[in-house]
Design a protein around this motif. Sequence first.
Motif, mmCIF file in Angstrom:
data_model
loop_
_atom_site.group_PDB
_atom_site.id
_atom_site.type_symbol
_atom_site.label_atom_id
_atom_site.label_comp_id
_atom_site.label_asym_id
_atom_site.label_seq_id
_atom_site.Cartn_x
_atom_site.Cartn_y
_atom_site.Cartn_z
ATOM 1 N N GLU A 129 6.805 6.307 -20.345
ATOM 2 C CA GLU A 129 6.148 5.136 -21.036
ATOM 3 C C GLU A 129 4.759 5.324 -21.159
ATOM 4 N N GLY A 130 4.444 5.194 -19.377
ATOM 5 C CA GLY A 130 3.111 5.180 -19.104
ATOM 6 C C GLY A 130 2.689 4.339 -19.081
ATOM 7 N N THR A 131 3.221 2.951 -19.527
ATOM 8 C CA THR A 131 1.944 2.286 -19.974
ATOM 9 C C THR A 131 1.770 1.227 -18.928
ATOM 10 N N THR A 132 2.339 1.483 -17.185
ATOM 11 C CA THR A 132 1.709 0.459 -16.329
ATOM 12 C C THR A 132 2.274 1.882 -15.436
ATOM 13 N N MET A 133 1.036 1.557 -13.690
ATOM 14 C CA MET A 133 1.629 2.114 -13.120
ATOM 15 C C MET A 133 0.664 0.888 -11.653
ATOM 16 N N MET A 134 1.552 1.764 -10.768
ATOM 17 C CA MET A 134 0.786 1.038 -9.317
ATOM 18 C C MET A 134 -0.437 1.912 -8.719
ATOM 19 N N ILE A 135 -1.216 1.212 -8.774
ATOM 20 C CA ILE A 135 -2.658 1.741 -8.208
ATOM 21 C C ILE A 135 -2.735 1.534 -6.825
ATOM 22 N N CYS A 136 -2.104 1.094 -5.903
ATOM 23 C CA CYS A 136 -1.654 1.385 -4.683
ATOM 24 C C CYS A 136 -1.770 3.164 -4.307
ATOM 25 N N VAL A 137 -0.594 3.790 -5.178
ATOM 26 C CA VAL A 137 -0.692 4.590 -4.615
ATOM 27 C C VAL A 137 -0.617 6.100 -5.894
ATOM 28 N N SER A 138 -0.292 5.269 -7.426
ATOM 29 C CA SER A 138 -0.581 6.522 -8.522
ATOM 30 C C SER A 138 -1.308 6.890 -8.737
ATOM 31 N N GLN A 155 0.507 -1.399 0.064
ATOM 32 C CA GLN A 155 0.066 0.078 0.203
ATOM 33 C C GLN A 155 1.072 1.461 0.030
ATOM 34 N N GLU A 156 1.579 1.253 -0.417
ATOM 35 C CA GLU A 156 3.193 2.229 -0.381
ATOM 36 C C GLU A 156 4.154 2.058 -2.107
ATOM 37 N N GLY A 157 3.497 1.584 -2.679
ATOM 38 C CA GLY A 157 3.963 1.664 -3.868
ATOM 39 C C GLY A 157 5.712 1.252 -4.175
ATOM 40 N N THR A 158 6.061 0.353 -3.332
ATOM 41 C CA THR A 158 7.255 -0.128 -2.904
ATOM 42 C C THR A 158 7.536 -1.729 -3.347
ATOM 43 N N CYS A 159 6.406 -2.518 -3.471
ATOM 44 C CA CYS A 159 6.427 -3.597 -3.838
ATOM 45 C C CYS A 159 6.039 -3.661 -5.344
ATOM 46 N N GLY A 160 5.220 -2.905 -5.858
ATOM 47 C CA GLY A 160 4.766 -3.740 -7.312
ATOM 48 C C GLY A 160 4.098 -5.256 -7.238
ATOM 49 N N THR A 161 3.529 -5.217 -6.108
ATOM 50 C CA THR A 161 2.008 -6.416 -6.287
ATOM 51 C C THR A 161 1.069 -5.375 -7.014
ATOM 52 N N CYS A 162 0.662 -4.971 -6.581
ATOM 53 C CA CYS A 162 -0.764 -4.078 -7.840
ATOM 54 C C CYS A 162 -0.425 -3.412 -8.995
ATOM 55 N N GLU A 163 0.703 -3.128 -9.783
ATOM 56 C CA GLU A 163 0.854 -2.739 -10.938
ATOM 57 C C GLU A 163 0.198 -3.426 -11.937
ATOM 58 N N THR A 164 -0.713 -2.842 -12.784
ATOM 59 C CA THR A 164 -1.374 -2.796 -13.310
ATOM 60 C C THR A 164 -1.346 -2.226 -14.484
ATOM 61 N N ASP A 165 -1.500 -2.315 -16.058
ATOM 62 C CA ASP A 165 -1.847 -1.661 -17.528
ATOM 63 C C ASP A 165 -2.658 -0.809 -17.555
ATOM 64 N N VAL A 166 -1.730 0.431 -18.267
ATOM 65 C CA VAL A 166 -2.808 1.468 -18.629
ATOM 66 C C VAL A 166 -3.097 1.476 -20.297
ATOM 67 N N LEU A 167 -4.190 1.032 -20.011
ATOM 68 C CA LEU A 167 -4.573 1.463 -21.423
ATOM 69 C C LEU A 167 -4.586 3.581 -21.855
ATOM 70 N N GLU A 168 -5.647 3.913 -21.380
ATOM 71 C CA GLU A 168 -5.000 5.645 -21.670
ATOM 72 C C GLU A 168 -5.128 5.931 -20.703
ATOM 73 N N GLY A 169 -5.268 7.442 -21.023
ATOM 74 C CA GLY A 169 -4.851 8.682 -20.371
ATOM 75 C C GLY A 169 -3.366 8.155 -19.188
ATOM 76 N N THR A 170 -3.378 9.316 -18.290
ATOM 77 C CA THR A 170 -1.555 9.335 -18.277
ATOM 78 C C THR A 170 -1.288 9.531 -16.637
ATOM 79 N N PRO A 171 -0.491 8.389 -16.141
ATOM 80 C CA PRO A 171 -0.317 8.286 -14.587
ATOM 81 C C PRO A 171 0.376 8.877 -14.385
ATOM 82 N N ASP A 172 -0.146 9.270 -12.864
ATOM 83 C CA ASP A 172 0.262 10.193 -12.155
ATOM 84 C C ASP A 172 1.457 9.415 -11.214
ATOM 85 N N HIS A 173 2.512 9.005 -11.643
ATOM 86 C CA HIS A 173 3.508 8.016 -10.571
ATOM 87 C C HIS A 173 4.061 8.882 -8.749
#
Length: 313
Positions: free
Chosen positions: A293-302, A263-281
């Motif tokens: 590249e913006g193709t993946t994000m950690m949805i617990c924090v980003s 839940q802190e963006g350090t482990c990578g467990t929740c990494e999810t592919d981004v199909l559209e849009g720009t993540p705030d990492h």
Amino acid sequence: MHEPEFVAVVREKIVVSDGVVALVLGHADGTPLPSWRPGAHIDLVLGDGLVRQYSLCGDPADASAYRLGVLREPAGRGGSAYVHDTLSPGDRILVRGPRNHFELEDAPSYLFVAGGIGVTPLLPMIAEVDAGGARWRLLYGGRTRPSMAFLDVLDRYGDRVLVRPQDRHGLLDLKGFLEEATRDTLVYGCGPEPLLAALEDACGARDMLRVERFAPKESIHDDRDGMFEVVLAQSGLTLTVGPGQTVLECVEAAGIPVLSSCQEGTCGTCETDVLEGTPDHRDSLLTEDERAEGTTMMICVSRCLGERLVLDL
């Protein structure tokens, strides 16, 4: 994200230094464990739903056992206390992974920097690069020598390992150590955040440093956070993420199961592919190139830099 999940049995639990125990785990049904490479970690699902990440520090060629080092953290959230005080040989434990966001890259020369329990992911790296004939050195710091784990493992490497307990030597001389770096040197560091920040400062703009963090690099919350829309492509849902809510919390509230852990963006467990849009990492894992590249994000924090994200969920 799909990854192995299995029940392991604790084969051994050994005190390896002041405040550190080593665990040896085997598959509960005796089958080979999932393969891994240096830098990998696993999740242990502990009592009361605690999920904690620990680096693998054994031999990747040994499919019969995983070896971990666990530091007792008095100010922690209960995971290390459970391992130290409750977990015993013969106990069964749920394991997820392995997962690797700290991969060993090919290079003719390496410098390794470890702070305390941060030595664990570096041990299999050192074994591999040493066997391959690469040039390398390790700078290993800790509070005191008795608190520094796995010194017996490192003894075999002689003067390539610099052991520098703080009570005798003060803070690590990172700049002096990095003077050994050449153009083809990669630097791998793991340890507490002040050490990694100092290491990043010492390396400057040179693209040589690879680190693994135990805690977030920077704040993962911002008072200016606003609402945005998340479209779940697989589930056909459109959700609104509120200012005080994470994407992960919003998705789970909608009944969509997602593996998560730190839940802190350090482990990578929740990494999810981004199909559209720009993540705030806001994670502490992705490289600058991966963020761009913006193709993946950690949805617990980003979050989202615009008004809408489409995720592969």
